[in-house]
Each structure stands twice: as structure tokens, then as C-alpha cells.
Write a protein that holds these residues in place. Structure first.
Motif, mmCIF file in Angstrom:
data_model
loop_
_atom_site.group_PDB
_atom_site.id
_atom_site.type_symbol
_atom_site.label_atom_id
_atom_site.label_comp_id
_atom_site.label_asym_id
_atom_site.label_seq_id
_atom_site.Cartn_x
_atom_site.Cartn_y
_atom_site.Cartn_z
ATOM 1 N N VAL A 1 -16.621 -15.393 47.285
ATOM 2 C CA VAL A 1 -17.031 -16.522 47.975
ATOM 3 C C VAL A 1 -17.041 -16.129 49.294
ATOM 4 N N LEU A 2 -18.273 -16.753 49.706
ATOM 5 C CA LEU A 2 -18.624 -16.371 51.427
ATOM 6 C C LEU A 2 -18.240 -17.619 52.210
ATOM 7 N N ALA A 3 -17.328 -17.488 52.863
ATOM 8 C CA ALA A 3 -16.914 -18.546 53.674
ATOM 9 C C ALA A 3 -16.989 -18.435 55.460
ATOM 10 N N CYS A 4 -17.500 -19.680 55.782
ATOM 11 C CA CYS A 4 -17.889 -19.809 57.128
ATOM 12 C C CYS A 4 -17.118 -21.046 57.860
ATOM 13 N N LEU B 1 -7.672 -12.702 46.838
ATOM 14 C CA LEU B 1 -7.883 -12.023 47.940
ATOM 15 C C LEU B 1 -8.689 -12.620 49.019
ATOM 16 N N LEU B 2 -8.282 -12.393 50.365
ATOM 17 C CA LEU B 2 -8.972 -12.917 51.521
ATOM 18 C C LEU B 2 -9.259 -12.006 52.223
ATOM 19 N N VAL B 3 -10.695 -11.790 52.622
ATOM 20 C CA VAL B 3 -11.167 -10.397 53.296
ATOM 21 C C VAL B 3 -11.659 -11.142 54.772
ATOM 22 N N VAL B 4 -11.091 -10.439 55.899
ATOM 23 C CA VAL B 4 -11.520 -10.512 57.149
ATOM 24 C C VAL B 4 -11.849 -9.200 57.994
ATOM 25 N N GLY B 5 -12.683 -9.287 58.760
ATOM 26 C CA GLY B 5 -12.855 -8.121 59.866
ATOM 27 C C GLY B 5 -11.650 -8.066 60.780
ATOM 28 N N ARG C 1 -9.914 -11.872 40.599
ATOM 29 C CA ARG C 1 -10.657 -12.647 39.945
ATOM 30 C C ARG C 1 -11.757 -13.335 41.060
ATOM 31 N N THR C 2 -11.125 -13.740 42.290
ATOM 32 C CA THR C 2 -11.781 -14.532 43.342
ATOM 33 C C THR C 2 -11.512 -13.801 44.535
ATOM 34 N N VAL C 3 -12.614 -13.269 45.156
ATOM 35 C CA VAL C 3 -12.438 -12.683 46.699
ATOM 36 C C VAL C 3 -13.211 -13.803 47.646
ATOM 37 N N LEU C 4 -12.443 -13.914 48.577
ATOM 38 C CA LEU C 4 -13.002 -14.827 49.566
ATOM 39 C C LEU C 4 -13.260 -14.276 50.830
ATOM 40 N N VAL C 5 -14.304 -14.155 51.578
ATOM 41 C CA VAL C 5 -14.657 -13.462 52.647
ATOM 42 C C VAL C 5 -14.929 -14.308 53.801
ATOM 43 N N ALA D 1 -17.950 -4.828 52.402
ATOM 44 C CA ALA D 1 -16.777 -4.406 51.858
ATOM 45 C C ALA D 1 -16.155 -5.329 50.677
ATOM 46 N N ALA D 2 -16.144 -6.349 50.991
ATOM 47 C CA ALA D 2 -15.815 -7.541 49.919
ATOM 48 C C ALA D 2 -16.425 -7.658 48.680
ATOM 49 N N ALA D 3 -17.909 -7.610 49.221
ATOM 50 C CA ALA D 3 -18.917 -7.535 48.062
ATOM 51 C C ALA D 3 -18.943 -6.473 47.156
ATOM 52 N N SER D 4 -18.372 -5.222 47.634
ATOM 53 C CA SER D 4 -18.620 -4.124 46.829
ATOM 54 C C SER D 4 -17.211 -4.138 46.168
#
Length: 152
Positions: free
Chosen positions: A36-39, A112-116, A5-9, A23-26
Motif C-alpha cells: 500500500v503506497l500512502a501519501c 508493517l509500516l515503512v518510512v524513510g 501480508r500487507t506492507v504500507l509505505v 525497499a518496501a516494494a522489494s
């Protein structure tokens, strides 16, 4: 596969982090999840802020506070939109990248938390630990490590 439901990258504004954003956006677009775009950002020391002000003059605001993170997030949004994400939120947090990503994931209720993978294959990453490795151990949700570098 779980329905997210919520993907944070996490992004730092680098080309490799934008590959993780894409990848997270797709994935978010395919599942209808909020992205959620996080920095993370670190505060600038006063000495460094003064030096930047001397050199940059009126433009010194571009390197202080959360401005660099905000700029990275705006650029990441463009990549996310191009990859099909529709529901996008931006989140900048002061602090170490790992701490900020884990905290923001909890705060936003990310599934889901997405990182490179940048840092996983480097000597410094093996000796000191890397953001992807630390996030995978500390996050309270699923973690996807996207292959964003050549590994060389």
C-alpha cells in the motif's frame, strides 16, 4: 522474520521517500505481500487556492485537493513496480503525515509500516519530533525505518 501480508509505505513524492518505496516494494515482492503506497496531504487555504488559480490558470487543479498526493502516488507506483511489487494499492489521506500513516495502516490492516529516516537527524526533528519517530511510537504494527538520507 515475520511474514508480512500487507506492507504500507509512506511517500511524499521526494527522492528519499522513493528509496523507502523501493525497499518496501522489494520486501513485498519477496514475501508476496500487498504493498500500500500512502501519501498524506493538507487542504489548501482558500487564499492560497485563489493565488494559485491566478498564477496557474487552467493548471491550478494540480496544486489543490489531493492532486499533489495522487501525483506522488503515481510516481511511487512506478518505483514499486520497478522493484518487483505485484499487488499495489494507492491511498491518499487528508491530514498530518503521522496521523494519516497510522490511520491508513490500521485501515488497511498493515502488518508493517515503512518510512524513510528523513528528519531523524535534523535539528528540527530532534526538537519537534519527526515523522519516523512519531510513527514508530504510534503505529499498531511493526515499523521499518529505511535509511534514505545521508544523515548530514
Amino acid at each position: 522474520m515475520a511474514s508480512y501480508r500487507t506492507v504500507l509505505v509512506g511517500t511524499d513524492g521526494s527522492a528519499s521517500s522513493f528509496r523507502a518505496v523501493t525497499a518496501a516494494a522489494s520486501l513485498a515482492a519477496a514475501t508476496g505481500a500487498t504493498l500500500v503506497l500512502a501519501c498524506a496531504y493538507l487542504p489548501m487555504r482558500e487564499r492560497d487556492r485563489s493565488a494559485a488559480a491566478d498564477v496557474l490558470g487552467e493548471l491550478s487543479y494540480k496544486v489543490s485537493g489531493s492532486t499533489p498526493a495522487d501525483d506522488a502516488l503515481r510516481a511511487a507506483r512506478e518505483h514499486a513496480v520497478a522493484a518487483g511489487a505485484r499487488k499495489i494499492e494507492l491511498a491518499a489521506a487528508e491530514g498530518d503525515a503521522v496521523d494519516a500513516l497510522v490511520s491508513l495502516a490500521a485501515e488497511h490492516g498493515a502488518d508493517l509500516l515503512v518510512v524513510g529516516n528523513r528528519g531523524l537527524n535534523s535539528l528540527a526533528g530532534r526538537l519537534l519530533g519527526s515523522v519516523p519517530s512519531a510513527v514508530s511510537h504510534r503505529a499498531g504494527c511493526d515499523v521499518l525505518i529505511v535509511h534514505t538520507t545521508s544523515g548530514r
